[in-house]
Design an enzyme around this catalytic site. Structure first.
Site, PDB file in Angstrom:
ATOM      1  N   GLY A 140       0.764  -1.248   0.000  1.00 52.38           N
ATOM      2  CA  GLY A 140       0.000   0.000   0.000  1.00 52.38           C
ATOM      3  C   GLY A 140       0.792   1.293   0.000  1.00 52.38           C
ATOM      4  O   GLY A 140       0.211   2.357   0.221  1.00 52.38           O
ATOM      5  N   ASP A 159      -5.838  -5.307  -5.173  1.00 55.38           N
ATOM      6  CA  ASP A 159      -4.759  -6.295  -5.090  1.00 55.38           C
ATOM      7  C   ASP A 159      -5.383  -7.668  -4.810  1.00 55.38           C
ATOM      8  O   ASP A 159      -6.485  -7.767  -4.277  1.00 55.38           O
ATOM      9  CB  ASP A 159      -3.753  -5.957  -3.985  1.00 55.38           C
ATOM     10  N   ASP A 203       1.857  -0.943 -10.065  1.00 61.27           N
ATOM     11  CA  ASP A 203       3.221  -1.365  -9.710  1.00 61.27           C
ATOM     12  C   ASP A 203       3.262  -2.891  -9.656  1.00 61.27           C
ATOM     13  O   ASP A 203       4.047  -3.483  -8.936  1.00 61.27           O
ATOM     14  CB  ASP A 203       3.563  -0.743  -8.341  1.00 61.27           C
ATOM     15  N   LYS A 227       4.597  -0.334 -14.087  1.00 61.00           N
ATOM     16  CA  LYS A 227       5.930  -0.946 -14.064  1.00 61.00           C
ATOM     17  C   LYS A 227       6.118  -1.770 -15.337  1.00 61.00           C
ATOM     18  O   LYS A 227       5.201  -2.443 -15.795  1.00 61.00           O
ATOM     19  CB  LYS A 227       6.030  -1.878 -12.838  1.00 61.00           C
TER      20      LYS A 227
HETATM   21  N1  SAM Z   1       2.923  -0.662  -5.175  1.00 60.77           N
HETATM   22  C1  SAM Z   1       2.896  -1.517  -4.017  1.00 60.77           C
HETATM   23  C2  SAM Z   1       3.342  -0.676  -2.837  1.00 60.77           C
HETATM   24  O1  SAM Z   1       3.871   0.377  -3.088  1.00 60.77           O
HETATM   25  O2  SAM Z   1       3.140  -1.103  -1.712  1.00 60.77           O
HETATM   26  C3  SAM Z   1       3.775  -2.731  -4.188  1.00 60.77           C
HETATM   27  C4  SAM Z   1       3.210  -3.672  -5.199  1.00 60.77           C
HETATM   28  S1  SAM Z   1       3.963  -5.253  -5.135  1.00 60.77           S
HETATM   29  C5  SAM Z   1       5.510  -4.915  -5.890  1.00 60.77           C
HETATM   30  C6  SAM Z   1       3.153  -6.147  -6.407  1.00 60.77           C
HETATM   31  C7  SAM Z   1       1.729  -6.553  -6.067  1.00 60.77           C
HETATM   32  O3  SAM Z   1       1.116  -7.029  -7.253  1.00 60.77           O
HETATM   33  C8  SAM Z   1       1.598  -7.704  -5.069  1.00 60.77           C
HETATM   34  O4  SAM Z   1       0.983  -7.250  -3.895  1.00 60.77           O
HETATM   35  C9  SAM Z   1       0.711  -8.729  -5.795  1.00 60.77           C
HETATM   36  O5  SAM Z   1      -0.262  -9.320  -4.949  1.00 60.77           O
HETATM   37  C10 SAM Z   1       0.052  -7.865  -6.851  1.00 60.77           C
HETATM   38  N2  SAM Z   1      -0.496  -8.613  -7.990  1.00 60.77           N
HETATM   39  C11 SAM Z   1       0.174  -9.464  -8.819  1.00 60.77           C
HETATM   40  N3  SAM Z   1      -0.692  -9.965  -9.734  1.00 60.77           N
HETATM   41  C12 SAM Z   1      -1.905  -9.406  -9.506  1.00 60.77           C
HETATM   42  C13 SAM Z   1      -3.190  -9.533 -10.125  1.00 60.77           C
HETATM   43  N4  SAM Z   1      -3.383 -10.335 -11.175  1.00 60.77           N
HETATM   44  N5  SAM Z   1      -4.223  -8.821  -9.635  1.00 60.77           N
HETATM   45  C14 SAM Z   1      -4.033  -8.007  -8.555  1.00 60.77           C
HETATM   46  N6  SAM Z   1      -2.848  -7.849  -7.931  1.00 60.77           N
HETATM   47  C15 SAM Z   1      -1.793  -8.545  -8.394  1.00 60.77           C
END
Ligand code: SAM
Length: 304
Positions: A53, A82, A123, A163
């Site tokens: 988050g 998410d 992201d 990203k």
């Molecule tokens: N931007 C966030 C932050 O600043 O805290 C970090 C994001 S983290 C690098 C990547 C996130 O992508 C993970 O929490 C993962 O659960 C989510 N994610 C990956 N595939 C997804 C999908 N198909 N739908 C929703 N979320 C997804």
């Protein structure tokens, strides 16, 4: 005294702890905003792949602070999506859902009461396998899913930030993004490690092709989507030119020709010519095997 593993973490990790961000990635969005003024005029924002988050925190702090200074933050709406649940944040509505599903897009639109978003950020990252080609491919698919969902929720003229892995097929992704946005820039914030292949595409001025109907049709992502690509119409149906080449009197590669009928249109002398090199000398093992199998060795096959 030896350094603990925590001390070895980088400056942004420590700054994030000091300033109360949930992850060091907060600085990536802050630095992108410094460069592109992403939050100017933004009231409705979507944070795709938001957990834990820190990007939602940035959106909440920046958009709400600005509106509070102007007399109230009621107009600001932030939706975070998410697969995983995350701790609540002021002014942020959470959807625990998958960004590859059209139902998630519909839920976002419901939260905005039918109004489109001004900004969509993503992201998203899949669990890294360590196999670079596989990771790049999955990341590209996640980016395309984010783009698909964005086409459902973003207002014309809006901004999309996501990203991207700068792998070997990245230009294909840029071309796909350029279909929907007049300006596409690839940016690497200082807080993104140099050793990482990651960067961020900042796509400005959303302007889908005229008549484009948003859809989630990416067969690579979800085989259960019931989309018949031949039924797509207008700008949703991309057709590239198909050009057959070669004279129709040339050999047909699907037919079987007698070995003696080897008349090539461009040869002066259409009669059979023996090979210039002795095939036995060129491929002794194959010749030996063919002789052994009673196939008459390589001499049996004319060579031209
Ligand atoms: N931007 C966030 C932050 O600043 O805290 C970090 C994001 S983290 C690098 C990547 C996130 O992508 C993970 O929490 C993962 O659960 C989510 N994610 C990956 N595939 C997804 C999908 N198909 N739908 C929703 N979320 C997804």
């Amino acid at each position: 005294m030896g350094r603990s593993s925590k001390d070895k973490r980088d400056i942004y990790y420590r700054l994030a702890k000091e300033e109360g961000w949930r992850a060091r990635s907060a600085f990536k969005l802050l630095q992108l905003d410094q460069e592109f003024s992403l939050f100017t005029g933004v009231n409705r924002a979507v944070d795709l792949c938001a957990a834990p988050g820190s990007w939602s925190q940035v959106l909440s702090r920046k958009l709400r602070e600005r509106e509070e200074k102007a007399g109230g933050a009621e107009g600001v709406k932030i939706v975070a999506v998410d697969l995983q649940a995350m701790a609540p944040l002021p002014g942020v509505t959470q959807i625990q859902g998958d960004i590859t599903k059209v139902s998630t897009a519909q839920e976002i639109i419901r939260h905005f009461e039918g109004q489109p978003a001004d900004l969509v950020v993503c992201d998203g990252a899949p669990d890294v396998t360590g196999l670079h080609d596989v990771d790049e491919y999955i990341q590209a698919q996640l980016l395309l899913a984010a783009l698909n969902i964005t086409t459902h929720v973003l207002k014309p003229g809006g901004t999309f930030v996501a990203k991207i892995f700068r792998g070997k097929d990245v230009t294909l992704l840029y071309s796909q993004l350029k279909i929907f946005f007049s300006t596409v820039t690839c940016s690497k914030p200082r807080s993104s490690r140099n050793s990482s292949i990651e960067a961020f595409v900042v796509c400005q001025n959303y302007c889908p092709p005229e008549g484009y109907v948003p859809n989630m049709s990416n067969p690579l992502l979800d085989q259960t989507y019931d989309v018949d690509f031949n039924q797509l119409e207008g700008p949703n149906r991309v057709i590239v030119p198909f050009l057959a080449c070669g004279d129709l009197s040339a050999f047909d590669s699907d037919r079987t020709y007698s070995l003696q009928v080897r008349r090539l249109a461009d040869r002066d002398d259409p009669s059979y010519q023996p090979p210039e090199e002795d095939p036995e000398t060129v491929c002794p093992q194959i010749h030996e095997k063919m002789t052994e199998l009673g196939l008459g060795g390589l001499h049996h096959f004319p060579h031209r």
